[in-house]
Design an enzyme around this catalytic site. Structure first.
Site, short mmCIF file in Angstrom:
data_model
loop_
_atom_site.label_atom_id
_atom_site.label_comp_id
_atom_site.label_asym_id
_atom_site.label_seq_id
_atom_site.Cartn_x
_atom_site.Cartn_y
_atom_site.Cartn_z
N ALA A 65 0.84 -1.19 0.00
CA ALA A 65 0.00 0.00 0.00
C ALA A 65 0.88 1.25 0.00
CB ALA A 65 -0.91 0.00 1.23
N GLY A 108 -0.35 -5.15 0.14
CA GLY A 108 -1.42 -5.08 -0.84
C GLY A 108 -1.05 -5.74 -2.15
N GLU A 111 -1.84 -9.29 -1.67
CA GLU A 111 -3.30 -9.41 -1.66
C GLU A 111 -3.87 -9.30 -3.07
OE1 GLU A 111 -4.66 -7.76 2.66
OE2 GLU A 111 -3.54 -6.36 1.39
N GLU A 131 2.56 -6.18 7.11
CA GLU A 131 1.81 -5.15 7.83
C GLU A 131 2.07 -5.15 9.33
OE1 GLU A 131 -0.62 -6.03 4.09
OE2 GLU A 131 0.55 -7.17 5.55
#
Length: 257
Positions: A65, A108, A111, A131
């Protein structure tokens, strides 16, 4: 015109989407996610697009992210995060989605890989959910899809330590379907996508949906869906064409009907 994507028009039924934010290793800012969601919805509506290949750069598929963007959000901003809707739109893409991964696929980025149906990885790829190092947890499906993909022990290790795994470890665990030389990852993903694009479109879509049901429902419900889909396809033009082509020893010409 997307700012953070390079999109190649469909060729042989395959659309290629490349994440293009090199200054940030393709970090998934809100604008990039919005563009990707919109592009996948466009591909969904386009009858000439039968499969999509998604890739990044040789150095990074997507490094996570956008941390600067995250730092600017307070609790209200997090609760009203528009990225949630973008992620839902990406994850609901119904046509086959093949990821070609090189370099880092972290946070991310990992993901996003798990939103794909098939993952072709270069041998230099690294997958991780770091994270925990920021005092948070994955927030775009990482805890849920990762456990389903690689099993509880490895998912726990990846999420709780934040340590990445290699492409070979990812393949052995079931996160990656095929390894290749880094420079060939996109080419191989396009080959796989083109092979899928030559199949009967209705059968491909229902096959994907049936396979996803296996991870979302109990066995009895999944079997009922499979049987229903099988029955629906029995009445299609493409089913008759497939059987005739097999009997006549020639390639089938499917129409999506």
């Amino acid at each position: 015109m997307p700012r953070y994507l390079v999109v190649q028009a469909p060729e042989d039924g395959v659309r290629l989407i490349t994440l293009q934010r090199p200054e940030a290793l393709n970090a998934l800012c809100t604008e990039l996610l919005a563009e990707l969601a919109a592009e996948l919805e466009s591909a969904e509506r386009d009858p000439a697009t039968l499969a999509v290949v998604l890739t990044g750069s040789r150095k990074a598929f997507a490094a996570g992210a956008d941390i600067r963007e995250m730092a600017e959000r307070d609790l209200v901003g997090i609760l009203n995060d528009p990225r949630v809707a973008h992620w839902q739109r990406i994850a609901s893409f119904a046509k086959p989605l093949i990821a070609a991964v090189n370099g880092f696929a972290l946070g991310g980025g990992c993901e996003l890989v798990m939103c794909a149906d098939i993952v072709i990885a270069g041998e230099d790829a690294r997958f991780g959910q770091p994270e925990i190092n920021l005092g948070i947890i994955p927030g775009a499906g990482g805890t849920q899809r990762l456990l389903r993909a690689v099993g509880k022990p490895l998912a726990m290790q990846m999420v709780l330590t934040g340590d990445p795994i290699t492409a070979r470890q990812a393949q052995q665990a079931g996160l990656v379907s095929e390894l290749t030389q880094p420079e060939l990852a996109v080419e191989r993903a396009l080959q796989v996508a083109a092979s899928i694009a030559r199949k009967a479109p209705l059968a491909v879509r229902l096959a994907k949906e049936a396979l996803l049901k296996a991870g979302d429902t109990d066995l009895a419900t999944g079997l009922r869906f499979e049987r229903h889909a099988f029955t629906l396809l029995a009445g299609t033009v493409d089913r008759d064409e497939g059987i005739r082509a097999f009997q006549e020893k020639r390639p089938a010409h499917f129409l999506g009907q």
